[in-house]
Every structure is written in C-alpha cells, then in structure tokens.
Design an enzyme around this catalytic site. Structure first.
Site, short mmCIF file in Angstrom:
data_model
loop_
_atom_site.label_atom_id
_atom_site.label_comp_id
_atom_site.label_asym_id
_atom_site.label_seq_id
_atom_site.Cartn_x
_atom_site.Cartn_y
_atom_site.Cartn_z
CG ASP A 138 -2.13 0.60 1.03
OD1 ASP A 138 -2.31 1.95 0.89
OD2 ASP A 138 -3.17 -0.01 0.94
CG HIS A 168 -5.01 3.90 0.51
ND1 HIS A 168 -4.52 2.63 0.32
CD2 HIS A 168 -6.36 4.03 0.03
CE1 HIS A 168 -5.42 2.01 -0.33
NE2 HIS A 168 -6.67 2.81 -0.36
CB SER A 184 -9.19 0.96 -0.68
OG SER A 184 -8.48 1.03 -1.76
#
Ligand code: CA
Length: 615
Positions: free
Chosen positions: A136, A193, A353
C-alpha cells in the site's frame, strides 16, 4: 496496447524464455544494441525491469522485444492506484473518538459486525501470529494503535540502523518492511491510505478504539509501493509481493488496481498461490462490471484471489463499487469506515480499498486458528460462511456479504488438507473469455472455475451460459468488449480526475476536498433553529449534507438540528448541520456537522437506490 498515460514512461518489463543462453544473449544485447539499463531483476520469475534510453518509445520497444528470440514476453510497466476516497471530513483525535463513543454508546469500527466480540473470545491462545502484508502507501508505525497492539511486523534477523543487510534477504535495514518508492527501510505513510487499511485489518480482531489497545494476534507487514498520491507501478507491486512471500507473509492485502492486464503481475500473483498465501484484492471503484471490464489484480482468476466489492451499512452494493457475478466474489463493508490515519488520529474513508482489509482481517483469524491452511482454502471458508443478502443478487459470485464470526467458527472446525491444484497463467480463465472457451481447452483450474460458475449453489439461477448471458444483459450497457476502448475509457473516468484531485490535494482548503456524490431525493425534514421548529423538503442529499427547500428563512452560517426522513418515510436520522449557502431565500445548502457513522450509514443505505444528482 494501452493508452499513452497508463504506464511509466521509458520503462518495460521483460520475461526471458526458459532456455539455455537466453539470459546471457539478451543481457548483452539489451545494453549494447538497445541501450536499455537494467533497473531490477525478478530472478525467481526470470523477469527483468528495464529503463529505456531517452527518446525510445515504449510501444515500439515492446514490439521489438517481442520479436527477440530470447524473450517470452515484454510489456509496459503499468501504473496502478489505490481504490478509495480521501478522508471524509476532519481527522479525529483519540479524545474526539472518546466523545463519539460517549454519544453512540460503545464505539466499534463501522465495519465490525454484531457478535464478533464474543467470537473473538473463542480464538485460541496459540502464539502463532500470521503475517499480513499491507501492500500500500506505507504505515504510520508510531500510531498509538499500532504501538499498543504490537501489530507491526519486525524483522528479527535485522539489526536496525547498522547499514548492513544482516539477514541477507537483499534489503538493508528492512526492520519493519520495505519502502519500494524510496528504496529504503524507513517506514512511513504520506497518504493515510495504508494506515487506514492496516487499522481496519486490526479492527477485526481487537477494538482499536479502546485504549490501551489489546495485543494483536497477527502481525502487519507494511510494504510501501504507492506514493504520496496513491499511485505506483506494476514493477514495484511485483517487488512487494515477492518481498512479502520471501519474508513470511501468508495473507496479502491489495487495496489497489488498474484496468491494464499485465502478464508479469499475473505471474507474481500465481506465485503467491503456489506459495500457499491468500491474495485479497479490491474490485475497484468505477461502479462497473468486472466481468466485462476487468480490474487487476482482483480479476486474475488465480484460485487464491478473493475479489472484494464494497457494501453499505444496510448491505446494499456501495454506489461506487465494481461488481461482477463471475469475477467478483463477495461483498464487505466499505462505506464510511472509521479507522486509523497518519499522525495518530482516526478518519472515515470509503472504497473497495476499505472493504478489502476487513476480509484480510478475517483471513488472519482463519490462519491464526489453522496455521497450515492454504490461501485457496481460506477463500473457500470466507465465501462459504458469507451471508446471502438480496441486494448482492446477481452482483457478486456468492451473492453474499462476509461474516467474520461464522468464518472463524468454520475455520475452528475445519480439517485441513495440505494439497492444492496446479495453476498456469497461460491456461487460466481470463475475465474477458466466455464460459464456453474456458471449458474448451483448459486445465484443472479452468475446469474448477467453470464448474463453479455453473453450479453456484446459492445462485440457483440455472445453467452457466444463461447466467453469463443474463449477467451481460443485466449489467453491460454500452461498454464495448474492445479492450483498447475500455482502457481509454476507464482511465479517463477514474485515472485523470483522481490524478488531478491528488495533485491539487495539498493546495486546496479542507472543505473543498470534502466532495461527496449527491443524489436526488424527495423527503421531509424538520428543523430546530434556536427554539423555533421549522419544516422543509429535501431535494438532494449526500454524505456531506443536503439541499433543503423551505419557506422559513435560514441564516447563513447558522447551526440547525435536523430530523431527516427517509424517502419512504419509515426511517429518520437526527443530525446537526450548518447552513453554507442560500438561493433566493428558499433553497439552502446545509453541511452536516459531526455526523456519526450510524447516521452516515443510514443515509448511504437510502442513497444506494437513488438517482445521482446532476452537477
Ligand atoms: Ca535485510
């Protein structure tokens, strides 16, 4: 060949043939005749990542390389990206979280289902901690949630900061994972994220809002390959997958993807299968059908890949989520998920996600209970224990949303058989192939895939061909099968606005960033301003606020308490808002103030059946 923008300029990935002399013949020629510089080798896969010299065209060089007798294939180094929104609203501190917990009773992650807390208690006390790789944007390893839970993987063979590759794995000072963007062992998250994804994985097994957070029963290995804009390359993704497998990860969380098919990425995912790992991947956020317009890696038909759609709090398919009756496997909560963000705080995000790590956490529980279980078996448990929910009918293969407690119970009762069928990237089912083609000339895995499509127990909708046909009739509108067309289309739709939004991210006010999709709605709202009770009608709504039409005068900047009715009048939510604009003193824009996850989940349940508002 893909559009000009969806690969890294001046770079190619080459796989050499498995034949004597191929490597030495090719390597010499690549530098002397083609002026290509070797950037990285994936020796396990016989693959090489080259940088072209200035002015060389990628499409031309790919063609030229394909004609080389030593080369099995050559392709551009495709760009891939994260599959989520930015943070909705403000970042919340731990004390904000405590306030929120007071107002909502006990605060659980918005993904966590009822009864999971009891199920957690039944987890065995084994000291085996499965390693989950988060491939990620990195991880804030100093976030109190990760420090207290001791969840961050540490490489026991590496002495921090001595500048030596102590364990000889090819990476110097890779103490907590690796940063493939900076090519360094220093781990951080410059996007939020990866930290959000990791928090959601952890939230399946421990309460991340209850400080001090309990010790985690698994480890999270952060592998950063997406940059501060959430964008990365296929080459770095393959490196991260290789690192994860070589260093003990058995579950790989992949909250990213792109529309371009890459043979090299497909091969890397196939290696994760033969290594026995589980590969969980986001289906994508284009609201499109992956059966006709695949999103990779989620759409690779490798048997350990679980492709995840996002669902709302009321088990509808999230408005942005990709779907696909043949190629997307299961739904998981992915709207307004509250989790950790960079800098020690918490924030809400939405996306496939966010749905993916909840499933990775479930896989972690399964692996914790059954340490010898293989990736494709974990997938079977996740699919078989998911709850059938009607809004997912025809949308995902299982027509179900995951159930963590049921998956845990099934894992505890399972007999593990350590064998798995072979898989070959050249004969596996591809997203765009028809069921007939698949059944025709392929091996064991394709046959399994075909049987599955035909005999989907819970689908119960008749023969495979008609399912496919019906699926296409139902979902594919005017998107042509032509892949070139689709690649251009998808990139224009998703890539460019996202890229632009990312470049602009640092320069615009936070309020500008909070853009939510608006939906047309026809419902009533009662409003309290000071001690006045007013009524109005709602003509559009989003997760950020609503448009109210009323005869009463509302003051710009004023705070109002609202009780908003659902379109059918059966449900109400109570939320405060601030009047942010007015139009001819009869239409007002009201932005929500501190809407909690319950309110937002309810509203997002309403909007899943509504038409998007124009503009
Ligand atoms: Ca090392």
């Amino acid at each position: 060949m893909a559009s000009a923008q969806d690969y890294v300029p001046g770079e190619v990935i080459v796989k050499l043939k498995d034949q004597p002399g191929a490597q030495s013949n090719f390597m010499g020629k690549a530098s002397s005749q083609k002026s290509m510089n070797l950037k990285k080798s994936f020796s396990r896969l016989n693959m090489y990542h080259y940088k072209l010299s200035k002015g060389q065209s990628v499409p031309q060089m790919v063609q030229e390389l394909k004609n080389d007798p030593n080369v099995e294939y050559a392709e551009p180094n495709y760009i891939i990206e994260k599959q989520s929104s930015e943070i909705h609203g403000d970042v919340l501190s731990f004390s904000d979280i405590q306030e929120l917990a007071k107002s909502e009773g006990k605060l659980e992650s918005s993904t966590v289902e009822m009864g999971l807390e009891q199920a957690r208690q039944s987890m065995s006390a084994t000291s085996v901690k499965p390693i989950i790789a988060v491939i990620d944007t990195g991880l804030d390893i100093d976030h109190p949630v990760f420090v207290q839970s001791k969840a961050v993987w540490s490489n026991s063979g590496e002495i921090p900061g001595n500048g030596i590759d102590d364990d000889g794995n090819g990476f110097v000072d890779d103490v907590n994972g690796w940063n493939f963007v900076a090519n360094s062992g220093v781990m951080f998250d410059d996007d939020d994220h990866g930290t959000h994804v990791a928090g959601t994985i952890l939230s399946v097994v421990v309460d991340i809002f209850d400080f001090p957070v309990e010790e985690s029963p698994f480890k999270i290995m952060p592998l950063k390959f997406l940059d501060s804009s959430g964008i990365g390359s296929t080459s770095d993704a393959i490196s991260a997958i290789e690192y994860a497998l070589a260093n003990g990860a058995t579950i790989l969380n992949n909250s990213w993807g792109g529309p371009s098919y890459s043979v090299s990425l497909h091969e890397a995912v196939a290696v994760s299968y033969s290594s026995g790992a589980s590969f969980i991947a986001a289906a994508g956020n284009l609201a499109s059908n992956n059966d006709s317009a695949p999103m990779y890696p989620a759409s690779f038909d490798v048997p350990n890949v679980v492709s995840i759609a996002a669902t709302t709090g009321s088990d509808s398919l999230a408005s942005f989520s990709n779907y696909g009756f043949n190629t997307v496997h299961v739904g998981s909560p992915g709207v307004y998920v509250l989790s950790t963000v960079d800098g020690g705080g918490f924030g809400y995000m939405s996306g496939t996600s966010m749905a993916t790590p909840y499933v990775a956490g479930i896989a972690g529980m399964i692996k914790h209970e059954q340490s010898s279980m293989l990736g494709y078996q974990m997938k079977e448990i996740i699919e078989d224990t998911a709850d059938a929910v009607s809004p997912l009918s025809g949308k995902v293969q299982t027509e179900s949303r995951v159930n963590a407690s049921a998956a845990l119970a099934a894992a505890q009762g399972a007999n593990v058989d350590g064998s798995q069928p072979g898989y070959d990237v050249n004969s596996g089912y591809r997203g765009s192939a028809s069921a007939e083609q698949t059944a025709g000339g392929c091996g064991l895995v394709s046959k399994m895939a075909y049987d599955r499509y035909n005999n989907n127990g819970r689908g119960g909708k008749g023969g495979g061909n008609s399912i496919l046909k019906n699926g296409k009739e139902m979902h594919v509108k005017d998107v042509k099968q032509n892949t070139l067309f689709f690649k251009l289309f998808a990139f224009a739709l998703l890539g460019l606005p996202m890229l632009m939004a990312m470049f602009m991210k640092r320069n615009i006010a936070p309020s500008e960033r909070r853009r939510h999709e608006r939906f047309e709605i026809s419902s009533q709202v009662s409003m309290k301003v000071g001690d006045k009770q007013l009524v109005g009608s709602v003509s559009s709504i989003s997760l950020g606020g609503l448009k109210v039409d009323t005869d009463a005068m509302l003051e710009q900047g004023g705070i109002i308490r609202m009780s908003i009715e659902s379109p059918d009048g059966n449900e109400k939510v109570e939320v405060a808002g601030k009047v942010v604009w007015s139009q001819e003193r009869q239409s007002y824009g009201v932005a929500f103030e501190e809407a909690n996850s319950k309110v937002l989940n309810t509203i997002s349940g309403w909007t899943s059946g509504l038409k998007k508002a124009a503009g």
